[in-house]
Design a protein around this motif. Sequence first.
Motif, PDB file in Angstrom:
ATOM      1  N   PHE A 259       0.875  -1.162   0.062  1.00  0.00           N
ATOM      2  CA  PHE A 259       0.046  -0.021   0.059  1.00  0.00           C
ATOM      3  C   PHE A 259       0.781   1.300   0.055  1.00  0.00           C
ATOM      4  CE2 PHE A 259      -2.375  -3.087   2.698  1.00  0.00           C
ATOM      5  CZ  PHE A 259      -3.026  -3.707   1.888  1.00  0.00           C
ATOM      6  N   ARG A 375      -1.561   4.500  -0.146  1.00  0.00           N
ATOM      7  CA  ARG A 375      -2.370   4.252  -1.293  1.00  0.00           C
ATOM      8  C   ARG A 375      -3.164   5.363  -1.480  1.00  0.00           C
ATOM      9  NH1 ARG A 375      -5.923  -1.370  -1.374  1.00  0.00           N
ATOM     10  NH2 ARG A 375      -6.597  -1.333  -3.461  1.00  0.00           N
ATOM     11  N   ALA A 376      -3.287   5.842  -2.739  1.00  0.00           N
ATOM     12  CA  ALA A 376      -3.832   7.138  -3.357  1.00  0.00           C
ATOM     13  C   ALA A 376      -3.498   8.204  -2.554  1.00  0.00           C
ATOM     14  CB  ALA A 376      -5.437   6.613  -2.900  1.00  0.00           C
ATOM     15  N   GLU A 469      -7.890   9.607 -10.624  1.00  0.00           N
ATOM     16  CA  GLU A 469      -7.141   8.834 -10.174  1.00  0.00           C
ATOM     17  C   GLU A 469      -5.795   8.933 -10.896  1.00  0.00           C
ATOM     18  OE1 GLU A 469      -5.517   4.341  -8.932  1.00  0.00           O
ATOM     19  OE2 GLU A 469      -7.391   4.576  -9.662  1.00  0.00           O
ATOM     20  N   THR A 471      -2.362   7.716 -12.455  1.00  0.00           N
ATOM     21  CA  THR A 471      -1.881   6.151 -12.738  1.00  0.00           C
ATOM     22  C   THR A 471      -0.939   6.325 -13.760  1.00  0.00           C
ATOM     23  OG1 THR A 471      -3.334   5.720 -14.525  1.00  0.00           O
ATOM     24  CG2 THR A 471      -4.125   5.194 -12.474  1.00  0.00           C
ATOM     25  N   TRP A 550       4.005   0.727  -7.854  1.00  0.00           N
ATOM     26  CA  TRP A 550       3.471   1.860  -7.175  1.00  0.00           C
ATOM     27  C   TRP A 550       2.604   2.705  -8.167  1.00  0.00           C
ATOM     28  CZ3 TRP A 550       5.437   6.421  -9.378  1.00  0.00           C
ATOM     29  CH2 TRP A 550       6.701   6.351 -10.134  1.00  0.00           C
ATOM     30  N   SER A 552      -0.452   2.508  -9.215  1.00  0.00           N
ATOM     31  CA  SER A 552      -1.298   1.589  -9.938  1.00  0.00           C
ATOM     32  C   SER A 552      -0.683   1.466 -11.459  1.00  0.00           C
ATOM     33  CB  SER A 552      -2.612   2.185 -10.146  1.00  0.00           C
ATOM     34  OG  SER A 552      -3.203   2.222  -8.805  1.00  0.00           O
ATOM     35  N   GLN A 685      -9.617  -5.360  -6.526  1.00  0.00           N
ATOM     36  CA  GLN A 685      -8.919  -4.309  -6.160  1.00  0.00           C
ATOM     37  C   GLN A 685      -9.745  -3.026  -5.805  1.00  0.00           C
ATOM     38  OE1 GLN A 685      -5.082  -3.222  -6.495  1.00  0.00           O
ATOM     39  NE2 GLN A 685      -5.360  -5.344  -5.597  1.00  0.00           N
ATOM     40  N   GLY A 689      -9.882  -1.156  -1.947  1.00  0.00           N
ATOM     41  CA  GLY A 689      -9.608   0.033  -1.807  1.00  0.00           C
ATOM     42  C   GLY A 689     -10.564   0.937  -1.209  1.00  0.00           C
ATOM     43  N   GLU A 750      -6.181   2.234  -6.852  1.00  0.00           N
ATOM     44  CA  GLU A 750      -5.879   3.234  -5.985  1.00  0.00           C
ATOM     45  C   GLU A 750      -7.452   4.027  -5.828  1.00  0.00           C
ATOM     46  OE1 GLU A 750      -2.220   4.609  -5.015  1.00  0.00           O
ATOM     47  OE2 GLU A 750      -1.832   4.332  -6.992  1.00  0.00           O
ATOM     48  N   THR A 753      -9.823   3.514  -2.464  1.00  0.00           N
ATOM     49  CA  THR A 753      -9.071   4.289  -1.360  1.00  0.00           C
ATOM     50  C   THR A 753      -9.412   5.987  -1.463  1.00  0.00           C
ATOM     51  OG1 THR A 753      -7.504   2.541  -1.290  1.00  0.00           O
ATOM     52  CG2 THR A 753      -7.205   4.458   0.076  1.00  0.00           C
TER      53      THR A 753
END
Length: 792
Positions: A259, A375-376, A469, A471, A550, A552, A685, A689, A750, A753
């Motif tokens: 995470f 995470r996130a 998000e 990525t 890392w 995502s 996933q 999250g 992520e 989250t």
Amino acid sequence: MTGPATIFDRPNRYIGKAEPRADAARLLAGRGRYVDDIQLPRMVHAAFLRSPHAHARIVSLDVAEARAMPGVLAVWTGAEMAAHVTPWVGVLTHLAGLRSAPQHALAVDVVRWQGEPVAMVVAATRAEAEDAVERIEAEYEPIPAAVRMEEALLPDAPVIHPEFGSNLAWERRVETGDMAAAMAAPGVTVVERTFRFGRHTGVTLEPRATVMEYDPAEDRLTMHYSGQAPHMMQVILSRHLGIPEENIRIVANDVGGSFGIKIHTYGDEIAVGAAARLLRRPVKFVADRMESFQTDIHARDHVVTGRIGLHPDGRIAGLEIDDLTGIGPFSMYPRTSAIECNQVLNLTGAPYRMEAYRARGRVVFQNKNLMCQYRAVGHPIAMAVADGLLDEAARAAGMDPVVIRQRNLIADDAYPMTSASGMKLDDLSHQKTLAKLVEVMGYDALRADQAAARARGVHRGIGILSMVEVTNPSPMFYGVGGAPIASQDGATVRLDAGGALHISSSVTEQGQGTNAILAQIAAGVFGVDIGRVKVTTGDTATVPYGGGTWASRGAGIGGEAMLLAAHALKEQVLAVAGVMLQAGVESLDIREGRVVDAATGAERMGLADLARTVYYRGNELPADLAPELVATRHYRVTDMPFVFTNGAMAAYVEVDTDTGFIKVLGFWAVEDCGRVINPMLVDEQVRGGVVQGIGGALYEECLYDDEGQLLNTTMADYLVPMAAEMPDIVVAHVETPTKTSVLGAKGAGEAGTGGAPGAILNAVNDALAPLGASVWQMPITPERVLRALGTI
């Protein structure tokens, strides 16, 4: 080696001590070591003395009694370890003005958070090492601590690093449009709120763990590593232990959760590497749960004041935020603790059109454990602030939260475009995901249920959130800043003599199913059964160079590299088959492990026959044909700083106004992560999250007192969501492939989250609105609900 630690001339032979020990043979007898003829076990164990103070000078450390304890090989203080491990500074050049002081593996002279390692003991067993730690006599002179970030910037606050003159580590401002004019426009309703986010941590199933092994014959250090970024750690160990990079091997096999917690540099782990080199034997360290709470990075320590202006028709006039981020006494190395604040500034309001955007972020030193990337990173703060303000403004204007989002979300046909904060956006679907969310959650039916419940005196609320998000980051994210963090990933695909595929990748596996995705991509492209694909990840000695896992990026970057490598190998194999079968390459294909006629599917040759001919009977092939039957390809995003995933989420909650307890009745997540390669893995996933997001919204918080003492360092005191607290989580998808790759995959790990906390916050405030109450602090505990209601 200097100092009082034991010296060995080869792995199992004691030859001396800088400080003589009386009757050494008697003390070591039966401990399995060679002192004269006494045998020592090969692997030994490390334990650490950790500071009981948040801020103090180290007056003295008396380790003589610890060194004399049974089974003890060596004891190092911070000053002694500093002779073998150089300090580091967690800054990046593209975060202009970011500052941090040099940080040592073990504290030297001053301790700056409770739990900071002060001394290390290495002994034959972990129990013996811990017993010896108890015998170290440490004297400290406490220094006033800067604990609360709001107070840490006051003129009379204790300054953690006097050379800086203040506790400000970094500041950044963003401004587009005319904020004053936007907010002063006729009919604009302005809503302002202050949000508080409690710092929390990853609580991984497997704590941080490492075994370091040194081979003096080759000056080679091997780190068995429960972490995410092997090649990054290879560079860091080389830099700070003075071992050539090519002489360091990092092995990170299946990891029990990360995470982001296990992607940073921890002084205790680096000290274990130095000990292995000095003692010339494997040294093992596994953090216990208390050590994890005290030293694993924390995250989300923010106070954000935000305001939003809304035109009478519901359009956003302007959005302004002021973020204060507490990071502990240092910026974490090498990724820095400023990235989370930076993400908040970049991502707040990103899904929406607006006339003006203004943001200020300040990163503050404090005497707490270090805060960095979990995470996130920054997403829960950015999404909760923007959508929390939007919902509050909608209430003030008497607008439905779905309608106000429909009016303000960027249109799906507007891309590529630049967000209000300056982020380049493309291939997003905010309107589609919102429409699908309304459909799958049965929005109108939920509103009817809510109204019926209110008539019975039951307070339920619906929370909606639209999000982005980050990525698939490009080299523009870290590479330009000077950190040894690769934004590319590599993949190798090899056909063996039996017709099976062996694949290796620089991405790593922490339980998210990365290895399965890689195997699926290779098998699908090449044309073999997935059961005949063998996967290797996480070993710097065998896998191509890359960034690890890392942001995502496993499927989006690692998967794209695997796709390219599999295609390249397939071209090689078909070229060989074309020569052997005297057929045009375009007329052939590989299906189910066989070379077949592309048009009819008729088998022409087995892959094993082809491979054995190449490997064993190359004399039968033309001299100008030199097949390798192996291909390696690397991939990186080149034309954008990031690829963005987007989604829409909703929560339905019930608030007990007598007790303050909140029950999540249902949760819905619609995500557009581009091409969905493996629906089951993606959905789980997202669900995982969401669970972590609910934890941050309702339960998880690292609590400190006024002296900087961490109060909840056990699973009995730190609350995490359990199965009984979890609702059904419905996941659905919109697929808009990214144009940056052939595969079209974005990240998916992520979003839950990042989005769940804001959805929960909006749902709770929707439930409390008829009572004239609202809560703007996470986690939303029963006490905070009751205080908002004025009942305590």
